[in-house]
Design a protein around this motif. Structure first.
Motif, PDB file in Angstrom:
ATOM      1  N   PHE A  71       0.810  -1.249  -0.100  1.00  0.00           N
ATOM      2  CA  PHE A  71       0.009   0.097  -0.093  1.00  0.00           C
ATOM      3  C   PHE A  71       0.825   1.141   0.022  1.00  0.00           C
ATOM      4  N   VAL A  72       1.914   1.201   0.935  1.00  0.00           N
ATOM      5  CA  VAL A  72       2.914   2.330   1.037  1.00  0.00           C
ATOM      6  C   VAL A  72       3.255   2.729  -0.475  1.00  0.00           C
ATOM      7  N   LEU A  73       3.952   1.769  -1.107  1.00  0.00           N
ATOM      8  CA  LEU A  73       4.414   1.809  -2.504  1.00  0.00           C
ATOM      9  C   LEU A  73       3.648   2.462  -3.599  1.00  0.00           C
ATOM     10  N   ASN A  74       2.388   1.932  -3.443  1.00  0.00           N
ATOM     11  CA  ASN A  74       1.544   2.313  -4.520  1.00  0.00           C
ATOM     12  C   ASN A  74       0.916   3.670  -4.287  1.00  0.00           C
ATOM     13  N   ARG A  75       0.726   4.223  -2.908  1.00  0.00           N
ATOM     14  CA  ARG A  75       0.292   5.588  -2.429  1.00  0.00           C
ATOM     15  C   ARG A  75       1.277   6.302  -2.033  1.00  0.00           C
ATOM     16  N   PRO A  76       2.290   6.738  -2.399  1.00  0.00           N
ATOM     17  CA  PRO A  76       3.268   7.767  -1.822  1.00  0.00           C
ATOM     18  C   PRO A  76       2.519   9.071  -1.411  1.00  0.00           C
TER      19      PRO A  76
ATOM     20  N   ARG B  48      -0.244   9.531   0.006  1.00  0.00           N
ATOM     21  CA  ARG B  48      -0.991   9.442   1.290  1.00  0.00           C
ATOM     22  C   ARG B  48      -0.074   8.609   2.402  1.00  0.00           C
ATOM     23  N   PHE B  49       1.014   8.014   1.928  1.00  0.00           N
ATOM     24  CA  PHE B  49       2.118   7.489   2.886  1.00  0.00           C
ATOM     25  C   PHE B  49       3.321   8.229   2.761  1.00  0.00           C
ATOM     26  N   TRP B  50       3.362   9.595   2.904  1.00  0.00           N
ATOM     27  CA  TRP B  50       4.638  10.238   2.651  1.00  0.00           C
ATOM     28  C   TRP B  50       5.604  10.154   3.627  1.00  0.00           C
ATOM     29  N   MET B  51       5.506   9.718   4.833  1.00  0.00           N
ATOM     30  CA  MET B  51       6.262   9.455   6.017  1.00  0.00           C
ATOM     31  C   MET B  51       7.172   8.235   5.778  1.00  0.00           C
ATOM     32  N   TYR B  52       6.817   7.479   4.606  1.00  0.00           N
ATOM     33  CA  TYR B  52       7.636   6.468   4.407  1.00  0.00           C
ATOM     34  C   TYR B  52       8.780   6.809   3.201  1.00  0.00           C
ATOM     35  N   ASP B  53       8.975   7.788   2.613  1.00  0.00           N
ATOM     36  CA  ASP B  53       9.743   8.255   1.634  1.00  0.00           C
ATOM     37  C   ASP B  53      11.089   7.551   1.588  1.00  0.00           C
ATOM     38  N   GLY B  54      11.713   7.745   2.735  1.00  0.00           N
ATOM     39  CA  GLY B  54      13.079   7.238   3.039  1.00  0.00           C
ATOM     40  C   GLY B  54      13.019   5.510   2.689  1.00  0.00           C
ATOM     41  N   TRP B  55      12.212   4.740   3.217  1.00  0.00           N
ATOM     42  CA  TRP B  55      12.254   3.380   2.841  1.00  0.00           C
ATOM     43  C   TRP B  55      11.929   3.476   1.327  1.00  0.00           C
TER      44      TRP B  55
ATOM     45  N   GLY C 195       0.704   2.861   8.577  1.00  0.00           N
ATOM     46  CA  GLY C 195       0.439   4.279   8.612  1.00  0.00           C
ATOM     47  C   GLY C 195      -0.473   4.788   9.710  1.00  0.00           C
ATOM     48  N   SER C 196      -1.297   5.856   9.273  1.00  0.00           N
ATOM     49  CA  SER C 196      -2.300   6.201  10.098  1.00  0.00           C
ATOM     50  C   SER C 196      -3.905   5.645  10.325  1.00  0.00           C
ATOM     51  N   ARG C 197      -3.760   4.488   9.345  1.00  0.00           N
ATOM     52  CA  ARG C 197      -5.071   3.875   9.227  1.00  0.00           C
ATOM     53  C   ARG C 197      -5.059   2.658  10.006  1.00  0.00           C
ATOM     54  N   VAL C 198      -6.375   2.216  10.649  1.00  0.00           N
ATOM     55  CA  VAL C 198      -6.559   1.125  10.929  1.00  0.00           C
ATOM     56  C   VAL C 198      -7.398   0.122   9.818  1.00  0.00           C
ATOM     57  N   TYR C 199      -6.845  -0.908   9.714  1.00  0.00           N
ATOM     58  CA  TYR C 199      -7.516  -1.976   8.912  1.00  0.00           C
ATOM     59  C   TYR C 199      -8.121  -3.200   9.385  1.00  0.00           C
ATOM     60  N   SER C 200      -9.182  -3.568   8.894  1.00  0.00           N
ATOM     61  CA  SER C 200     -10.067  -4.652   9.594  1.00  0.00           C
ATOM     62  C   SER C 200     -10.212  -5.697   8.641  1.00  0.00           C
ATOM     63  N   MET C 201     -10.113  -7.046   9.332  1.00  0.00           N
ATOM     64  CA  MET C 201     -10.668  -8.231   8.641  1.00  0.00           C
ATOM     65  C   MET C 201     -11.712  -9.020   9.557  1.00  0.00           C
ATOM     66  N   THR C 202     -12.842  -8.784   8.910  1.00  0.00           N
ATOM     67  CA  THR C 202     -13.915  -9.354   9.757  1.00  0.00           C
ATOM     68  C   THR C 202     -14.805 -10.459   9.054  1.00  0.00           C
ATOM     69  N   GLU C 203     -14.341 -11.208   8.174  1.00  0.00           N
ATOM     70  CA  GLU C 203     -14.968 -12.251   7.655  1.00  0.00           C
ATOM     71  C   GLU C 203     -13.922 -13.403   6.762  1.00  0.00           C
ATOM     72  N   ALA C 204     -12.486 -13.082   7.142  1.00  0.00           N
ATOM     73  CA  ALA C 204     -11.833 -14.047   6.960  1.00  0.00           C
ATOM     74  C   ALA C 204     -11.823 -15.558   7.581  1.00  0.00           C
ATOM     75  N   PRO C 205     -11.765 -16.663   6.849  1.00  0.00           N
ATOM     76  CA  PRO C 205     -11.898 -17.782   7.497  1.00  0.00           C
ATOM     77  C   PRO C 205     -10.927 -18.041   8.650  1.00  0.00           C
ATOM     78  N   THR C 206      -9.468 -17.582   8.643  1.00  0.00           N
ATOM     79  CA  THR C 206      -8.769 -17.721   9.647  1.00  0.00           C
ATOM     80  C   THR C 206      -9.104 -16.737  10.709  1.00  0.00           C
ATOM     81  N   GLY C 207      -9.894 -15.931  10.930  1.00  0.00           N
ATOM     82  CA  GLY C 207     -10.140 -15.229  12.060  1.00  0.00           C
ATOM     83  C   GLY C 207     -10.491 -13.809  11.949  1.00  0.00           C
TER      84      GLY C 207
END
Length: 351
Positions: free
Chosen positions: A29-34, A36-43, A214-226
């Motif tokens: 995600f960081v690579l695809n959205r520089p 939005r994720f500008w704080m990772y420019d060094g990486w 980054g500054s986001r929270v991602y959710s997994m609410t339907e995955a078979p693994t949990g």
């Protein structure tokens, strides 16, 4: 708003883990959205040359889906606290092929699927094997060089949350997890573009700190693994600061509590006035766990000087030493966090 049913009884089963595959996916995600994720420019600058000559078409196609959703099978919820990449890749490789194809296509629903995604329909076994190979290659180039600091940040986050729960109760652990996350006693509330509801459906909730979230929270609410939430650990913005090489430490004769030259880590002025600039710099640095040697290297201190400051901060109840494998690393306590409000938060927005 996403509403996930979460009652007080679910606190008992709450657990933490650090997932290599979550770091892989969020870093894409960081690579695809520089923007939005500008704080990772060094990486990005660091890994860019190596990745430029490495196509990774299947992995990139899944990570760049226009729906901004990634198939759940790519990020299996860990069964343990510290899974390895090999362990997670075995779970991915064992995913039922019909589920792999379904989730790959779902991420491109409404758009023409590229050939790499279409292959999951005609040759799912071959496409999955190629995907696993590409993940290994990507991890070697983009993640492995930074893995020790990623793991240390996650370990520090987990230890810090345990301290929070011990000092203030388990509810504080959930309510203080992220500014975008709240708990009303019956459900977790997460800001979202559309109204959705989710359920743990009998699963424990796994909290997965990921440095690339980054500054986001991602959710997994339907995955078979949990069920899981991904979020960035405290101090993730400082993870990409290059440490000062060993051998550049200040002269051992430098008086305790002072440094010659400018501070490599700049503490807030008010904290420096209270603790002294060097000790404040140490507390600032411990937004992410560090060993005595790492503190000495980063702040250009003699090891004995770094040890003295860490001991003083520990005796004052501002930091605590925790074992991470064979290494003793220090991190801030709840009191240390309160004293340094704003320390270790993401850098200020660029103008």
């Amino acid at each position: 708003m996403l509403r996930i049913e979460f009652a007080p009884a679910d606190l008992v089963r709450l657990r933490f883990a650090h997932s290599p595959m979550v770091e892989v996916v969020t870093s894409l995600f960081v690579l695809n959205r520089p923007d939005r994720f500008w704080m990772y420019d060094g990486w990005r600058r660091s890994v860019g040359p190596a990745l430029a000559g490495t196509p990774l078409p299947t992995l990139r196609a899944l990570a760049a889906a226009p729906s901004c959703e990634v198939p759940d099978f790519l990020t299996p919820v860990p069964s343990g606290a510290r899974p390895t990449l090999d362990e997670e890749l075995r779970v991915i490789a064992d995913t039922p092929l019909e589920l792999v194809a379904e989730e790959a296509y779902r991420s491109w629903a409404g758009w023409p699927a590229p050939p790499e995604v279409a292959r999951f329909d005609t040759d799912p076994a071959g496409a999955l094997a190629e995907l696993v190979r590409e993940i290994r290659q990507y991890f070697t180039l983009a993640i492995a060089p930074f893995w020790p600091r990623l793991r240390a940040a996650a370990e520090g986050e987990i230890a810090r949350r345990a301290l929070t729960a011990a000092e203030r109760g388990p509810r504080a652990l959930v309510r203080g997890l992220h500014p975008g996350l709240d708990w009303d006693g019956t459900a977790l509330l997460l800001g979202s573009a559309k109204e959705r509801r989710g359920s743990l459906d009998g699963h424990p909730l796994a909290l997965l700190p990921a440095a690339f979230a980054g500054s986001r929270v991602y959710s997994m609410t339907e995955a078979p693994t949990g069920r899981a939430l991904w979020y960035a650990p405290r101090g993730y913005g400082r993870l990409w600061d290059s440490p000062v090489p060993r051998g550049s430490a200040a002269d051992p004769a430098t008086p305790v509590g002072s440094l010659s030259g400018p501070l490599p880590v700049e503490p807030p002025p008010a904290l420096a006035a209270l603790l002294g600039p060097t000790r404040a710099a140490v507390l600032t640095l411990l937004a992410v766990p560090h060993s005595t040697g790492e503190v000495a290297d980063t702040l250009r201190l003699a090891p004995a000087t770094a040890s003295h400051h860490l001991t003083t901060l520990r005796d004052a109840g501002l930091v605590v030493g925790e074992r991470f494998g064979r290494r003793l690393r220090y991190l801030r306590t709840g009191l240390g966090e309160q004293l340094g409000v704003g320390i270790g938060a993401p850098p200020a927005r660029r103008p």
